[in-house]
Write an enzyme that holds these catalytic residues in place. Structure first.
Site, PDB file in Angstrom:
ATOM      1  N   LEU A  14       0.850  -1.411   0.186  1.00 54.27           N
ATOM      2  CA  LEU A  14      -0.064  -0.086   0.067  1.00 54.27           C
ATOM      3  C   LEU A  14       0.811   1.453   0.164  1.00 54.27           C
ATOM      4  O   LEU A  14       1.851   1.034   0.705  1.00 54.27           O
ATOM      5  CB  LEU A  14      -0.754   0.134   1.290  1.00 54.27           C
ATOM      6  CG  LEU A  14      -1.905  -1.214   1.399  1.00 54.27           C
ATOM      7  CD1 LEU A  14      -2.672  -0.882   2.800  1.00 54.27           C
ATOM      8  CD2 LEU A  14      -2.822  -0.983   0.269  1.00 54.27           C
ATOM      9  N   ASP A  53       2.339  -6.110   2.366  1.00 51.35           N
ATOM     10  CA  ASP A  53       2.912  -5.298   3.582  1.00 51.35           C
ATOM     11  C   ASP A  53       3.114  -6.201   4.621  1.00 51.35           C
ATOM     12  O   ASP A  53       3.854  -5.590   5.610  1.00 51.35           O
ATOM     13  CB  ASP A  53       1.855  -4.245   3.780  1.00 51.35           C
ATOM     14  CG  ASP A  53       1.843  -3.060   2.772  1.00 51.35           C
ATOM     15  OD1 ASP A  53       3.022  -2.507   2.629  1.00 51.35           O
ATOM     16  OD2 ASP A  53       0.599  -2.904   2.248  1.00 51.35           O
ATOM     17  N   GLU A  76       5.878  -4.440  12.615  1.00 46.34           N
ATOM     18  CA  GLU A  76       5.707  -3.412  13.660  1.00 46.34           C
ATOM     19  C   GLU A  76       4.066  -3.062  13.779  1.00 46.34           C
ATOM     20  O   GLU A  76       3.519  -3.020  15.012  1.00 46.34           O
ATOM     21  CB  GLU A  76       6.379  -2.110  13.470  1.00 46.34           C
ATOM     22  CG  GLU A  76       5.913  -0.964  14.263  1.00 46.34           C
ATOM     23  CD  GLU A  76       6.754   0.258  14.312  1.00 46.34           C
ATOM     24  OE1 GLU A  76       7.729   0.553  15.153  1.00 46.34           O
ATOM     25  OE2 GLU A  76       6.534   0.863  13.344  1.00 46.34           O
ATOM     26  N   ASP A  77       3.670  -3.148  12.712  1.00 43.97           N
ATOM     27  CA  ASP A  77       2.126  -2.643  12.618  1.00 43.97           C
ATOM     28  C   ASP A  77       1.211  -3.821  13.301  1.00 43.97           C
ATOM     29  O   ASP A  77      -0.101  -3.536  13.347  1.00 43.97           O
ATOM     30  CB  ASP A  77       1.789  -2.319  11.165  1.00 43.97           C
ATOM     31  CG  ASP A  77       2.328  -1.211  10.715  1.00 43.97           C
ATOM     32  OD1 ASP A  77       2.582  -0.120  11.628  1.00 43.97           O
ATOM     33  OD2 ASP A  77       2.663  -1.130   9.759  1.00 43.97           O
ATOM     34  N   ARG A  94      -4.476   5.387  10.254  1.00 40.63           N
ATOM     35  CA  ARG A  94      -5.139   4.000  10.202  1.00 40.63           C
ATOM     36  C   ARG A  94      -5.597   3.863  11.634  1.00 40.63           C
ATOM     37  O   ARG A  94      -6.347   2.671  11.568  1.00 40.63           O
ATOM     38  CB  ARG A  94      -3.854   3.310   9.963  1.00 40.63           C
ATOM     39  CG  ARG A  94      -3.329   3.245   8.523  1.00 40.63           C
ATOM     40  CD  ARG A  94      -3.879   2.269   7.609  1.00 40.63           C
ATOM     41  NE  ARG A  94      -3.461   2.563   6.331  1.00 40.63           N
ATOM     42  CZ  ARG A  94      -2.093   1.772   5.937  1.00 40.63           C
ATOM     43  NH1 ARG A  94      -1.680   1.061   6.634  1.00 40.63           N
ATOM     44  NH2 ARG A  94      -1.998   1.983   4.482  1.00 40.63           N
ATOM     45  N   HIS A 100       1.745   7.186   9.403  1.00 39.27           N
ATOM     46  CA  HIS A 100       1.599   6.533  10.889  1.00 39.27           C
ATOM     47  C   HIS A 100       2.322   7.778  11.555  1.00 39.27           C
ATOM     48  O   HIS A 100       3.122   8.501  11.443  1.00 39.27           O
ATOM     49  CB  HIS A 100       2.383   5.396  11.153  1.00 39.27           C
ATOM     50  CG  HIS A 100       1.536   4.118  10.456  1.00 39.27           C
ATOM     51  ND1 HIS A 100       2.238   3.135   9.811  1.00 39.27           N
ATOM     52  CD2 HIS A 100       0.429   3.646  10.735  1.00 39.27           C
ATOM     53  CE1 HIS A 100       1.332   2.061   9.435  1.00 39.27           C
ATOM     54  NE2 HIS A 100       0.343   2.531  10.042  1.00 39.27           N
ATOM     55  N   CYS A 124       9.286   0.166  11.169  1.00 42.69           N
ATOM     56  CA  CYS A 124       8.354  -0.768  10.792  1.00 42.69           C
ATOM     57  C   CYS A 124       8.936  -2.278  10.681  1.00 42.69           C
ATOM     58  O   CYS A 124       7.901  -3.071  10.652  1.00 42.69           O
ATOM     59  CB  CYS A 124       7.974  -0.332   9.449  1.00 42.69           C
ATOM     60  SG  CYS A 124       7.872   1.258   9.242  1.00 42.69           S
TER      61      CYS A 124
HETATM   62  C1  LIG Z   1       5.954   3.559  10.989  1.00 39.37           C
HETATM   63  N1  LIG Z   1       5.320   2.947  10.007  1.00 39.37           N
HETATM   64  C2  LIG Z   1       5.657   3.882   8.910  1.00 39.37           C
HETATM   65  C3  LIG Z   1       4.976   1.813   9.957  1.00 39.37           C
HETATM   66  N2  LIG Z   1       4.833   1.117  10.963  1.00 39.37           N
HETATM   67  N3  LIG Z   1       4.402   0.992   8.770  1.00 39.37           N
HETATM   68  C4  LIG Z   1       4.789   1.282   7.169  1.00 39.37           C
HETATM   69  C5  LIG Z   1       3.503   0.462   6.707  1.00 39.37           C
HETATM   70  C6  LIG Z   1       3.815   0.872   5.084  1.00 39.37           C
HETATM   71  C7  LIG Z   1       2.769   0.029   4.313  1.00 39.37           C
HETATM   72  N4  LIG Z   1       2.889   0.172   3.029  1.00 39.37           N
HETATM   73  C8  LIG Z   1       1.473   0.507   4.674  1.00 39.37           C
HETATM   74  O1  LIG Z   1       0.840   1.126   3.950  1.00 39.37           O
HETATM   75  O2  LIG Z   1       0.827  -0.202   5.636  1.00 39.37           O
END
Ligand SMILES: CN(C)C(=N)NCCC[C@H](N)C(=O)O
Length: 255
Positions: free
Chosen positions: A19, A62, A67-68, A133, A163, A248
């Site tokens: 994404l 992704d 981390e997410d 998000r 984020h 991330c």
């Molecule tokens: C701190 N950051 C930026 C993150 N923890 N995650 C990045 C996720 C990127 C992925 N393409 C998306 O759009 O979800």
């Protein structure tokens, strides 16, 4: 030094379909990305960390941005509920992996959404980005889990980047660092230092004043050196093309 573990997850063969929200799409070199991911892992191992691999999830482009999938605080892992539907399947195996590391688990549930990248912990203060998000319900649920553990959960606006940790992270002394044009409200943080590059606002604390950071922020690395820190540089260009940064690519499980 206390053992520090990190969860990491190999890039999907579909990484290039990841994404993007705030930047234009440019081609991603998968082979280079895999090499960069290995160098990132090697950098953690080189400072004595143990890297635990969450099983790869090839159908989720992704997935490498592990981390997410969660927020770890004390002995509790709060499993996130991704703000992007496409990313929801990533959490299940991450939960299995963190449980195997001895963590208790709680889960963000519908209608809450929360991405780990929106959560910046500085001691017992937990800043959470609201606006992209992560929604208010997700923040309220996180507060419900972490407040009994002694955390103060503070919502801060995030509109200019993906984020909260795309905009700001923190130095070992708690100073929040950010690239001013992309920080919604610098005054939201108790101590704040502007850095000269976007990627300069992303550091992973490696212990003993070492900061893991991206090769794309050389001026910020110089700034940190002048403050007595030791930057450890990794090239993560292929992940930056998908709005990724050094934070991330791992979940830090500090002892
Ligand atoms: C701190 N950051 C930026 C993150 N923890 N995650 C990045 C996720 C990127 C992925 N393409 C998306 O759009 O979800």
């Amino acid at each position: 030094m206390a053992t520090t573990r990190a969860l990491v997850r190999r890039p999907s063969p579909r990484l290039a379909e990841g994404l993007i929200t705030h930047i234009d799409r440019v081609p991603v070199d998968l082979d280079l990305a895999v090499r960069q991911w290995q160098e990132y892992v090697d950098a953690l191992v080189a400072v004595g960390w143990e890297c635990v691999e969450v099983p790869a999830i090839d159908d989720c482009p992704d997935g490498v941005f592990v981390e997410d999938t969660m927020v770890v605080f004390g002995d509790l892992a709060v499993i996130a509920r991704a703000g992007a539907d496409e990313r929801r399947p990533e959490a299940a195996e991450a939960e299995v992996s963190v449980t195997a590391q001895g963590y208790r688990v709680a889960r963000i549930t519908e209608p809450g959404t929360l991405d780990g990248g929106d959560v910046l912990k500085i001691g017992s203060t937990v800043y959470v980005g609201l606006g992209g998000r992560t929604n208010q319900e997700g923040i309220d649920q996180l507060r419900g889990f972490l407040q009994p553990l002694g955390a103060e959960v503070i919502a801060v606006p995030v509109h200019k980047v993906l984020h909260l940790k795309s905009a700001v992270t923190a130095l070992p002394d708690g100073t929040v660092i950010g690239y001013e044009p992309l920080v919604d409200d610098p005054a939201a943080f108790a101590t704040y230092l502007a850095v000269p590059e976007e990627a300069g606002s992303h550091v992973v604390l490696l212990g003993e004043n070492r900061l893991l950071m991206a090769a794309s922020a050389p001026k910020s690395a110089d700034l940190f050196r002048s403050l007595g820190y030791h930057p450890v540089i990794v090239d993560i260009s292929e992940f930056e093309k998908l709005e990724g940064c050094v934070t991330c690519l791992s979940v830090r499980l500090r002892a």
